[in-house]
Design a protein around this motif. Structure first.
Motif, PDB file in Angstrom:
ATOM      1  N   SER A 149       0.851  -1.189   0.000  1.00 36.78           N
ATOM      2  CA  SER A 149       0.000   0.000   0.000  1.00 36.78           C
ATOM      3  C   SER A 149       0.886   1.239   0.000  1.00 36.78           C
ATOM      4  CB  SER A 149      -0.896   0.008   1.239  1.00 36.78           C
ATOM      5  OG  SER A 149      -1.560   1.250   1.380  1.00 36.78           O
ATOM      6  N   VAL A 150       0.345   2.349  -0.516  1.00 40.53           N
ATOM      7  CA  VAL A 150       1.087   3.602  -0.416  1.00 40.53           C
ATOM      8  C   VAL A 150       1.224   4.018   1.044  1.00 40.53           C
ATOM      9  CG1 VAL A 150       0.455   4.473  -2.704  1.00 40.53           C
ATOM     10  CG2 VAL A 150      -1.011   5.004  -0.738  1.00 40.53           C
ATOM     11  N   LEU A 151       0.398   3.441   1.912  1.00 37.65           N
ATOM     12  CA  LEU A 151       0.501   3.756   3.341  1.00 37.65           C
ATOM     13  C   LEU A 151       1.855   3.361   3.908  1.00 37.65           C
ATOM     14  CD1 LEU A 151      -3.044   2.659   4.541  1.00 37.65           C
ATOM     15  CD2 LEU A 151      -2.210   5.001   4.240  1.00 37.65           C
ATOM     16  N   SER A 152       2.519   2.389   3.293  1.00 38.63           N
ATOM     17  CA  SER A 152       3.852   2.002   3.772  1.00 38.63           C
ATOM     18  C   SER A 152       4.895   3.056   3.402  1.00 38.63           C
ATOM     19  CB  SER A 152       4.259   0.651   3.193  1.00 38.63           C
ATOM     20  OG  SER A 152       4.484   0.742   1.803  1.00 38.63           O
ATOM     21  N   MET A 153       4.501   4.018   2.557  1.00 42.16           N
ATOM     22  CA  MET A 153       5.403   5.101   2.159  1.00 42.16           C
ATOM     23  C   MET A 153       5.014   6.434   2.788  1.00 42.16           C
ATOM     24  SD  MET A 153       5.551   4.332  -1.917  1.00 42.16           S
ATOM     25  CE  MET A 153       6.076   2.755  -2.584  1.00 42.16           C
ATOM     26  N   MET A 154       3.722   6.704   2.842  1.00 37.40           N
ATOM     27  CA  MET A 154       3.256   8.055   3.185  1.00 37.40           C
ATOM     28  C   MET A 154       2.657   8.177   4.572  1.00 37.40           C
ATOM     29  SD  MET A 154      -0.425   8.308   1.286  1.00 37.40           S
ATOM     30  CE  MET A 154      -1.827   8.120   2.388  1.00 37.40           C
ATOM     31  N   GLY A 155       2.594   7.062   5.306  1.00 35.31           N
ATOM     32  CA  GLY A 155       1.842   7.032   6.549  1.00 35.31           C
ATOM     33  C   GLY A 155       2.159   8.087   7.573  1.00 35.31           C
ATOM     34  N   LYS A 158       2.416  14.461   5.888  1.00 37.50           N
ATOM     35  CA  LYS A 158       1.185  15.248   5.818  1.00 37.50           C
ATOM     36  C   LYS A 158       1.073  16.007   4.499  1.00 37.50           C
ATOM     37  CE  LYS A 158      -0.678  14.388   9.848  1.00 37.50           C
ATOM     38  NZ  LYS A 158      -2.002  13.723   9.976  1.00 37.50           N
ATOM     39  N   GLU A 159       2.198  16.534   3.998  1.00 41.19           N
ATOM     40  CA  GLU A 159       2.175  17.311   2.768  1.00 41.19           C
ATOM     41  C   GLU A 159       3.350  16.917   1.882  1.00 41.19           C
ATOM     42  OE1 GLU A 159       2.237  21.412   3.855  1.00 41.19           O
ATOM     43  OE2 GLU A 159       0.119  21.447   4.436  1.00 41.19           O
ATOM     44  N   GLY A 160       3.287  17.381   0.612  1.00 39.84           N
ATOM     45  CA  GLY A 160       4.383  17.139  -0.316  1.00 39.84           C
ATOM     46  C   GLY A 160       4.131  15.934  -1.202  1.00 39.84           C
ATOM     47  N   GLN A 161       5.217  15.320  -1.648  1.00 44.98           N
ATOM     48  CA  GLN A 161       5.144  14.167  -2.552  1.00 44.98           C
ATOM     49  C   GLN A 161       5.974  13.017  -1.990  1.00 44.98           C
ATOM     50  OE1 GLN A 161       7.368  14.020  -6.398  1.00 44.98           O
ATOM     51  NE2 GLN A 161       5.335  13.822  -7.332  1.00 44.98           N
ATOM     52  N   PHE A 162       5.456  11.814  -2.114  1.00 44.82           N
ATOM     53  CA  PHE A 162       6.211  10.632  -1.697  1.00 44.82           C
ATOM     54  C   PHE A 162       6.483   9.769  -2.922  1.00 44.82           C
ATOM     55  CE2 PHE A 162       1.766   9.435  -1.404  1.00 44.82           C
ATOM     56  CZ  PHE A 162       1.727   8.201  -2.025  1.00 44.82           C
ATOM     57  N   GLY A 163       7.533   8.966  -2.832  1.00 50.13           N
ATOM     58  CA  GLY A 163       7.896   8.077  -3.920  1.00 50.13           C
ATOM     59  C   GLY A 163       8.354   6.738  -3.398  1.00 50.13           C
ATOM     60  N   PRO A 164       8.878   5.879  -4.274  1.00 46.88           N
ATOM     61  CA  PRO A 164       9.278   4.523  -3.885  1.00 46.88           C
ATOM     62  C   PRO A 164      10.375   4.453  -2.829  1.00 46.88           C
ATOM     63  CG  PRO A 164       9.081   4.707  -6.262  1.00 46.88           C
ATOM     64  CD  PRO A 164       8.996   6.098  -5.717  1.00 46.88           C
ATOM     65  N   GLN A 165      11.094   5.551  -2.616  1.00 45.03           N
ATOM     66  CA  GLN A 165      12.172   5.522  -1.634  1.00 45.03           C
ATOM     67  C   GLN A 165      11.673   5.808  -0.211  1.00 45.03           C
ATOM     68  OE1 GLN A 165      12.323   7.647  -4.417  1.00 45.03           O
ATOM     69  NE2 GLN A 165      13.328   6.030  -5.607  1.00 45.03           N
ATOM     70  N   LEU A 323      -5.710  12.796   9.107  1.00 42.67           N
ATOM     71  CA  LEU A 323      -6.264  14.149   9.116  1.00 42.67           C
ATOM     72  C   LEU A 323      -5.237  15.166   8.616  1.00 42.67           C
ATOM     73  CD1 LEU A 323      -8.197  14.125  12.513  1.00 42.67           C
ATOM     74  CD2 LEU A 323      -9.128  13.840  10.197  1.00 42.67           C
ATOM     75  N   ASP A 324      -5.711  16.082   7.781  1.00 44.13           N
ATOM     76  CA  ASP A 324      -4.894  17.168   7.198  1.00 44.13           C
ATOM     77  C   ASP A 324      -3.869  16.681   6.174  1.00 44.13           C
ATOM     78  OD1 ASP A 324      -6.157  19.259   8.576  1.00 44.13           O
ATOM     79  OD2 ASP A 324      -4.926  18.912  10.347  1.00 44.13           O
ATOM     80  N   MET A 325      -3.943  15.420   5.765  1.00 38.61           N
ATOM     81  CA  MET A 325      -3.052  14.954   4.700  1.00 38.61           C
ATOM     82  C   MET A 325      -3.410  15.626   3.369  1.00 38.61           C
ATOM     83  SD  MET A 325      -2.378  10.861   4.944  1.00 38.61           S
ATOM     84  CE  MET A 325      -1.186  10.189   6.089  1.00 38.61           C
ATOM     85  N   ASN A 326      -2.389  15.936   2.594  1.00 40.61           N
ATOM     86  CA  ASN A 326      -2.587  16.467   1.248  1.00 40.61           C
ATOM     87  C   ASN A 326      -1.359  16.071   0.433  1.00 40.61           C
ATOM     88  OD1 ASN A 326      -3.897  17.836  -0.833  1.00 40.61           O
ATOM     89  ND2 ASN A 326      -2.787  19.727  -0.404  1.00 40.61           N
ATOM     90  N   LEU A 327      -1.306  14.801   0.040  1.00 46.33           N
ATOM     91  CA  LEU A 327      -0.092  14.225  -0.520  1.00 46.33           C
ATOM     92  C   LEU A 327      -0.212  13.844  -1.988  1.00 46.33           C
ATOM     93  CD1 LEU A 327       0.752  11.839   2.443  1.00 46.33           C
ATOM     94  CD2 LEU A 327       2.109  13.807   1.725  1.00 46.33           C
ATOM     95  N   LYS A 328       0.872  14.079  -2.720  1.00 46.62           N
ATOM     96  CA  LYS A 328       0.986  13.641  -4.106  1.00 46.62           C
ATOM     97  C   LYS A 328       1.866  12.391  -4.153  1.00 46.62           C
ATOM     98  CE  LYS A 328       0.764  18.323  -6.063  1.00 46.62           C
ATOM     99  NZ  LYS A 328       1.451  19.301  -6.965  1.00 46.62           N
ATOM    100  N   SER A 329       1.749  11.626  -5.242  1.00 47.12           N
ATOM    101  CA  SER A 329       2.596  10.436  -5.374  1.00 47.12           C
ATOM    102  C   SER A 329       3.407  10.492  -6.660  1.00 47.12           C
ATOM    103  CB  SER A 329       1.735   9.162  -5.368  1.00 47.12           C
ATOM    104  OG  SER A 329       1.085   8.991  -6.614  1.00 47.12           O
TER     105      SER A 329
END
Length: 364
Positions: A149-155, A158-165, A323-329
């Motif tokens: 899941s992307v939750l293993s990356m972004m959990g 709160k903001e910004g962009q997450f990637g595979p790293q 709550l308050d998450m606003n994330l790009k992937s």
């Protein structure tokens, strides 16, 4: 039009399509959790492509339901058989993997609500993943595709962009038990792969879906996504949480699993299966409202109220960390490797609602 001709080594001429179908028919794929929301779509994609599918269920009583689901979706299930597996037990894993070329390990406990004790979710997720990997390697499987899941990356962002790293901080008090379980299960998988000899031919690919939407393949709408949409269109969710994160259509997730299974360049990679832009609960509610679902609530719940409710409600507690998450992937890997063009989220939301409404009307 005459079929294309392929010259086989013996000099015998056969249609290219016949050769390809024969090759695919020899390949068998084990799909764990085949009766689930994502598992059913994965199995259907495999069967349509000509693979033999071995689906795992917790009880063989599920076989009839799965076969009826495939029939209702016009999927030929003659190449589908079943095995009984439990994520917390060793029984049957070796036999289930015998003769398989690939494994899609989709099965994992999922609920938005936090369980009474985190081990109820974490232990099956981690131990089940390791059982799947060990059994697949021992059986000579070429590649295992793990559904994370992307939750293993972004959990813990709160903001910004997450990637595979990126990796979620499992020590954070803000994350849900489900987020922790997916992160620990995926880390266990990569640690296992690192422990293997350098000349190992067994491969792992991890698919990390965002929030999954889209119509179910069958009539089962008990999953978390369908339950949420059902509450929204029934007017039972008057307030929506303030959060936005990347989402994805379940049919896209299934297709990405198949591509991850066979694409040579996918080996050893984490593949984000999610839209690049975040989607909020409010946007989903507004889409439904504009399309005639008049009972949908479009007011945002105050964070303080949800935090207060989290002391008494396990589902509310599971939402607090979002709550308050606003994330790009960064979904560039899936787009570039698989030439993936994501399904528009409005389409996914509306088709989910249509399916939930139709099923509730015909079964109610």
């Amino acid at each position: 039009m005459a079929p294309s001709i392929f010259i086989v080594p013996t000099g015998i001429k056969m249609p290219v399509n016949s050769i390809r179908e024969d090759i695919i028919m020899k390949e068998t794929v084990l799909v764990t959790g085949v009766s689930g929301y994502i598992g059913l779509h994965c199995a259907a994609e495999l069967l349509r492509a000509g693979y033999r599918v071995r689906g795992s269920v917790r009880s063989l009583k599920k076989e009839k339901e799965v076969r009826e689901t495939m029939a209702s979706a016009n999927v030929d299930a003659t190449k589908l058989d079943f095995v009984e597996l439990d994520l917390t037990k060793d029984t049957g894993w070796a036999e289930a993997n015998e003769g398989c070329d690939y494994v899609l390990h989709v099965a994992s406990p999922f609920t938005l609500a936090n369980p009474k004790h985190e081990d109820e979710m974490i232990i099956p997720a981690v131990e089940g993943t390791l059982r799947a990997l060990r059994a697949a390697r021992s059986a000579g499987v070429k590649r295992l595709v793990l559904t994370s899941s992307v939750l293993s990356m972004m959990g813990s962002m709160k903001e910004g962009q997450f990637g595979p790293q990126a990796w979620t901080d499992t020590n954070s008090k803000e994350i849900s038990t489900y987020t922790k379980s997916k992160t620990l299960a995926e880390k266990a998988a990569w640690d296992y792969m690192k422990s293997l000899p350098g000349d190992e031919s067994f491969e792992l690919v991890v698919v990390n879906p965002g929030g999954v939407l889209g119509p179910p393949l069958g009539r089962n709408v008990s999953g978390q996504t369908m339950t949420m949409v059902g509450k929204m269109i029934a007017g039972k969710m008057p307030l929506v949480p303030k959060t936005a994160f990347p989402m994805v259509d379940v049919r896209d997730v299934a297709k990405i699993h198949l591509s991850a299974m066979t694409n040579e360049k996918a080996a050893g990679r984490r593949i984000i299966a999610a839209l690049s832009e975040p989607v909020s609960f409010l946007e989903m509610a507004q889409t439904l409202k504009k399309s005639g679902y008049g009972r949908v609530g479009t007011r945002v719940a105050p964070n303080l109220m949800l935090r207060f409710l989290s002391f008494f409600d396990r589902e509310a507690k599971g939402l607090v960390g979002m709550l308050d998450m606003n994330l790009k992937s960064d979904n560039s890997t899936a787009r570039e490797l698989f030439r993936w063009n994501p399904t528009p989220i409005d389409q996914s939301v509306l088709e989910t609602a249509q399916a939930v409404k139709h099923i509730s009307q015909t079964t109610g």
